[in-house]
Write a protein that holds these residues in place. Sequence first.
Motif, PDB file in Angstrom:
ATOM      1  N   ILE A  99       6.787  -8.886  -1.290  1.00 33.32           N
ATOM      2  CA  ILE A  99       7.337  -8.129  -0.520  1.00 33.32           C
ATOM      3  C   ILE A  99       7.143  -6.491  -1.114  1.00 33.32           C
ATOM      4  O   ILE A  99       6.640  -5.572  -0.270  1.00 33.32           O
ATOM      5  CB  ILE A  99       9.086  -7.905  -0.625  1.00 33.32           C
ATOM      6  N   GLY A 100       7.076  -6.535  -2.446  1.00 37.25           N
ATOM      7  CA  GLY A 100       6.516  -5.126  -3.042  1.00 37.25           C
ATOM      8  C   GLY A 100       5.212  -4.783  -2.553  1.00 37.25           C
ATOM      9  O   GLY A 100       4.810  -3.611  -2.397  1.00 37.25           O
ATOM     10  N   LYS A 101       4.182  -5.847  -2.917  1.00 36.86           N
ATOM     11  CA  LYS A 101       2.869  -5.522  -2.480  1.00 36.86           C
ATOM     12  C   LYS A 101       2.628  -5.211  -0.963  1.00 36.86           C
ATOM     13  O   LYS A 101       2.099  -4.236  -0.692  1.00 36.86           O
ATOM     14  CB  LYS A 101       2.147  -7.224  -2.636  1.00 36.86           C
ATOM     15  N   TYR A 102       3.514  -5.807   0.036  1.00 43.84           N
ATOM     16  CA  TYR A 102       3.456  -5.462   1.478  1.00 43.84           C
ATOM     17  C   TYR A 102       3.902  -4.246   1.788  1.00 43.84           C
ATOM     18  O   TYR A 102       3.053  -3.336   2.100  1.00 43.84           O
ATOM     19  CB  TYR A 102       4.328  -6.655   2.282  1.00 43.84           C
ATOM     20  N   ALA A 103       4.966  -3.806   1.075  1.00 40.26           N
ATOM     21  CA  ALA A 103       5.437  -2.498   1.358  1.00 40.26           C
ATOM     22  C   ALA A 103       4.531  -1.498   0.620  1.00 40.26           C
ATOM     23  O   ALA A 103       4.325  -0.182   1.509  1.00 40.26           O
ATOM     24  CB  ALA A 103       6.991  -2.295   0.606  1.00 40.26           C
ATOM     25  N   GLY A 104       4.143  -1.600  -0.299  1.00 40.52           N
ATOM     26  CA  GLY A 104       3.381  -0.574  -1.277  1.00 40.52           C
ATOM     27  C   GLY A 104       1.986  -0.566  -0.543  1.00 40.52           C
ATOM     28  O   GLY A 104       1.581   0.634  -0.363  1.00 40.52           O
ATOM     29  N   VAL A 105       1.253  -1.552  -0.296  1.00 41.56           N
ATOM     30  CA  VAL A 105      -0.129  -1.589   0.333  1.00 41.56           C
ATOM     31  C   VAL A 105      -0.151  -0.877   1.869  1.00 41.56           C
ATOM     32  O   VAL A 105      -0.752  -0.032   2.014  1.00 41.56           O
ATOM     33  CB  VAL A 105      -0.803  -2.933   0.288  1.00 41.56           C
ATOM     34  N   CYS A 106       0.904  -1.424   2.569  1.00 42.27           N
ATOM     35  CA  CYS A 106       1.110  -0.826   3.940  1.00 42.27           C
ATOM     36  C   CYS A 106       1.379   0.752   4.034  1.00 42.27           C
ATOM     37  O   CYS A 106       0.883   1.549   4.624  1.00 42.27           O
ATOM     38  CB  CYS A 106       2.159  -1.583   4.788  1.00 42.27           C
ATOM     39  N   ALA A 107       2.212   1.087   2.902  1.00 39.89           N
ATOM     40  CA  ALA A 107       2.657   2.470   2.864  1.00 39.89           C
ATOM     41  C   ALA A 107       1.299   3.315   2.503  1.00 39.89           C
ATOM     42  O   ALA A 107       1.051   4.418   3.083  1.00 39.89           O
ATOM     43  CB  ALA A 107       3.737   2.866   1.840  1.00 39.89           C
ATOM     44  N   ALA A 108       0.647   3.019   1.393  1.00 40.84           N
ATOM     45  CA  ALA A 108      -0.574   3.748   1.070  1.00 40.84           C
ATOM     46  C   ALA A 108      -1.655   3.633   2.123  1.00 40.84           C
ATOM     47  O   ALA A 108      -2.270   4.469   2.233  1.00 40.84           O
ATOM     48  CB  ALA A 108      -1.409   2.821  -0.077  1.00 40.84           C
TER      49      ALA A 108
END
Lengths: 240, 286
Positions: A99-108
Amino acid sequence: MIATLRYEFAMQVRRPSLWIVYALVFAVLIVALPFGSLDLNDYEGSVGRQAMSVAAQILVSLLPIVYGCMLADRPSRDRVLRVDGILDATPSGRTARLIGKYAGVCAATAVPFAVAYFGRALLYAVVEGQPSALGWAALTFLASIVPGLVFLGALAFAGPLLLPPMVFRVLFVAYWFWGNLIPAAMMPTLSHTIFSATGEYVRYGIVAPPPRAASGPARRPCSTSCARSRLRSPPGCGSA
Amino acid sequence: MRIDVSGLTKTYKGGARALDGLTLTVPTGMYGLLGSNGAGKTTFMRILAGLLRPTSGRVAIGGHDMATAEGRLAVQRTLGYLPQDLGVYPDLSARRFLDYIALLKGLHSRSARRRRIGELLEVVALSDVADRRLKGFSGGMLRRVGIAQALLADPRLLIVDEPTTGLDPEERIRFRTLLAQLAGDRTVLLSTHIVDDVAQTCRSLAVLAKGRLAFQGTVGDLVSHAYHRVWTVSTPGPAPVTGRVVSALPEGTGMRYRVVAAAPPDPRARPAEPTLEDGYLALMDG
């Protein structure tokens, strides 16, 4: 989860290729589409909100392709780099990290998108003397663009689990043109239906109606059942 | 932290059996795990680290049952793991990479994290390059980053899988000395196929062969397998045909061979003092 979000965001947003590819496609938008000069003669109501709606419409024509393609290699990156062994041996849960990866990468990956959009909004607000355009830009971005990016992010995370990232990218580009840009008159498509990820339903619904003289995207949204029937018989329902 | 393993079996898809009824007890301190490539060492290590589920059998670490999610979590809170194929994020600096792993290990206090990372960078002699991106690091430097990340949460159990592979001799010696110093009241499980690394650092060890326990005991016990079975033969001719040649040194016009064999391999053979490597080879040759 927060740690993964933070570090995945940092690694993705510092990726030079992210900015280079966005810049190239953005250049195409400026040269080929009227992103720089918005002809608003056909619009009704607040000019600022119409301008932000049209700017969003132009950006979402091509930039989501970059967004999806730049995400495609991220889900498998830990395995490819062989970092997964170290990460899995920590007490942090896999689900939380995902979840952290999804949120972080999508936001970036959305940052260059947002820079392009809000840069245009700022320019418009200053040049036209309409600060309200910034508010309309924020509303348009959050309500119309972000939901589409959330969906595309999920697609770009799930797809490469089934396909090699390069194959996924090719299919993703094909999906984008078929499902979001091609007029329904040409072939059965998701374009201009509620299933399209361009966010035009929301944009036309709460930000600004489509231009009077526009074709294709200006077709008024009908319903889910109408969209379904359009897929079955493209020429019929399309003129709703 | 004691490790108790009983009847551990791991069969991969396709039927390849990596572990076959392994039963083993690992006490606190430095413990060596020897075996040839494909003996099942890495599979065993990955099961201990909670990365793989066994097909059958039981693993308890410090009393925690690794078959349960709670048990695995409790072990992972006290675990430092250095995998054989260590990977890093090339675009992060050593300091940032360690910071990320520290956060995942639950070191949430920024000041405590910074202090710990600073200490470990000193220990592994990487302070000078701590802010350089990892993509510019040599294999030895990456291994040192690997050991630093394994030590971040002051683990009670340290699992290191083939840690000296690919290191130059100087790095190798420094690395295994560091591991031995760390052992103290921790359990350090050192898996390797380099017998000398175990000989220089461990008192106790186990030997795996084809997924089974071939030996468990002290280094001296393993060496004793080769008593009266190690010979040196100086000859101008070819190598002895019986036994296993351990080394061959040019000597004058001929060669001096060191051979592990049940009986003198040549009439000119002289008995020699066995080493751990001789004991290992004698064990493997039965």
